[in-house]
Design a protein around this motif. Structure first.
Motif, PDB file in Angstrom:
ATOM      1  N   LYS A  38       0.822  -1.217   0.000  1.00  0.00           N
ATOM      2  CA  LYS A  38       0.000   0.000   0.000  1.00  0.00           C
ATOM      3  C   LYS A  38       0.852   1.261   0.000  1.00  0.00           C
ATOM      4  O   LYS A  38       0.699   2.139   0.845  1.00  0.00           O
ATOM      5  CB  LYS A  38      -0.964  -0.008   1.174  1.00  0.00           C
ATOM      6  CG  LYS A  38      -1.940  -1.168   1.109  1.00  0.00           C
ATOM      7  CD  LYS A  38      -2.909  -1.161   2.259  1.00  0.00           C
ATOM      8  CE  LYS A  38      -3.803  -2.385   2.168  1.00  0.00           C
ATOM      9  NZ  LYS A  38      -4.694  -2.505   3.291  1.00  0.00           N
ATOM     10  N   THR A  40       2.058   4.550  -2.310  1.00  0.00           N
ATOM     11  CA  THR A  40       1.724   5.354  -3.489  1.00  0.00           C
ATOM     12  C   THR A  40       2.703   6.512  -3.610  1.00  0.00           C
ATOM     13  O   THR A  40       2.939   7.233  -2.644  1.00  0.00           O
ATOM     14  CB  THR A  40       0.286   5.910  -3.390  1.00  0.00           C
ATOM     15  OG1 THR A  40      -0.626   4.818  -3.287  1.00  0.00           O
ATOM     16  CG2 THR A  40      -0.060   6.749  -4.606  1.00  0.00           C
ATOM     17  N   LYS A  42       2.968   9.884  -5.733  1.00  0.00           N
ATOM     18  CA  LYS A  42       2.017  10.679  -6.505  1.00  0.00           C
ATOM     19  C   LYS A  42       2.492  12.123  -6.662  1.00  0.00           C
ATOM     20  O   LYS A  42       2.996  12.722  -5.711  1.00  0.00           O
ATOM     21  CB  LYS A  42       0.666  10.653  -5.788  1.00  0.00           C
ATOM     22  CG  LYS A  42      -0.456  11.350  -6.490  1.00  0.00           C
ATOM     23  CD  LYS A  42      -1.752  11.168  -5.719  1.00  0.00           C
ATOM     24  CE  LYS A  42      -2.892  11.858  -6.413  1.00  0.00           C
ATOM     25  NZ  LYS A  42      -4.134  11.717  -5.650  1.00  0.00           N
ATOM     26  N   ASP A  66       0.555  -3.864  -3.924  1.00  0.00           N
ATOM     27  CA  ASP A  66      -0.269  -2.657  -3.997  1.00  0.00           C
ATOM     28  C   ASP A  66       0.564  -1.370  -4.038  1.00  0.00           C
ATOM     29  O   ASP A  66       0.297  -0.420  -3.325  1.00  0.00           O
ATOM     30  CB  ASP A  66      -1.262  -2.618  -2.834  1.00  0.00           C
ATOM     31  CG  ASP A  66      -2.380  -1.597  -3.049  1.00  0.00           C
ATOM     32  OD1 ASP A  66      -2.640  -1.237  -4.217  1.00  0.00           O
ATOM     33  OD2 ASP A  66      -2.970  -1.136  -2.049  1.00  0.00           O
ATOM     34  N   LYS A  68       1.768   1.931  -6.199  1.00  0.00           N
ATOM     35  CA  LYS A  68       1.201   2.752  -7.263  1.00  0.00           C
ATOM     36  C   LYS A  68       2.136   3.907  -7.598  1.00  0.00           C
ATOM     37  O   LYS A  68       2.725   4.519  -6.711  1.00  0.00           O
ATOM     38  CB  LYS A  68      -0.155   3.312  -6.839  1.00  0.00           C
ATOM     39  CG  LYS A  68      -1.192   2.248  -6.624  1.00  0.00           C
ATOM     40  CD  LYS A  68      -2.498   2.832  -6.132  1.00  0.00           C
ATOM     41  CE  LYS A  68      -3.463   1.689  -5.874  1.00  0.00           C
ATOM     42  NZ  LYS A  68      -4.474   2.018  -4.920  1.00  0.00           N
ATOM     43  N   SER A  70       1.865   7.484  -9.761  1.00  0.00           N
ATOM     44  CA  SER A  70       0.871   8.370 -10.363  1.00  0.00           C
ATOM     45  C   SER A  70       1.431   9.786 -10.504  1.00  0.00           C
ATOM     46  O   SER A  70       1.932  10.360  -9.535  1.00  0.00           O
ATOM     47  CB  SER A  70      -0.379   8.396  -9.475  1.00  0.00           C
ATOM     48  OG  SER A  70      -1.303   9.345  -9.921  1.00  0.00           O
ATOM     49  N   PRO A  90       4.053  -2.409  -9.889  1.00  0.00           N
ATOM     50  CA  PRO A  90       3.253  -1.243  -9.529  1.00  0.00           C
ATOM     51  C   PRO A  90       2.164  -0.956 -10.562  1.00  0.00           C
ATOM     52  O   PRO A  90       2.323  -1.215 -11.745  1.00  0.00           O
ATOM     53  CB  PRO A  90       4.275  -0.104  -9.480  1.00  0.00           C
ATOM     54  CG  PRO A  90       5.360  -0.548 -10.388  1.00  0.00           C
ATOM     55  CD  PRO A  90       5.410  -2.039 -10.274  1.00  0.00           C
TER      56      PRO A  90
END
Length: 101
Positions: A38, A40, A42, A66, A68, A70, A90
């Motif tokens: 989890k 991220t 970003k 999980d 990510k 972005s 990812p």
């Protein structure tokens, strides 16, 4: 989240590293047991001092889950940076470099 960098060196902007070995604590042949999930990254922009602006290196024993990427807009000498990944897949959302081995 929401970071700007100029000519990052030896960090490749962000380095998610879960395959390290502490001196005298474990063997290099035994993968780390640290589980990372989890995460991220970003809205990160700027320049990198190396072609690999993103490095996600996770343990072969417990791969990352999980993750990510972005809105990653990093360049090296005017060209987009690459991402090196190991033991993680990812999710790419919007603009972000795809992983290469």
């Amino acid at each position: 989240m929401d970071m700007s960098w100029i000519s990052i060196t030896n960090f490749s902007l962000f380095l998610l590293l879960a395959s390290y070995v502490e001196a005298q604590q474990c063997s290099k042949e035994t993968p780390s047991k640290i589980k990372i999930s989890k995460v991220t990254f970003k809205n990160i922009k700027g320049t990198s001092a190396t072609p690999d602006g993103v490095k996600l290196i996770c343990s072969s024993g417990v791969p990352c889950e999980d993750a990510k990427l972005s809105g990653i807009d990093l360049t090296f000498n005017g060209a987009p940076t690459t991402a090196k990944c190991a033991n993680v897949k990812p999710v790419i959302i919007g603009k972000a470099p795809s992983c290469v081995a």
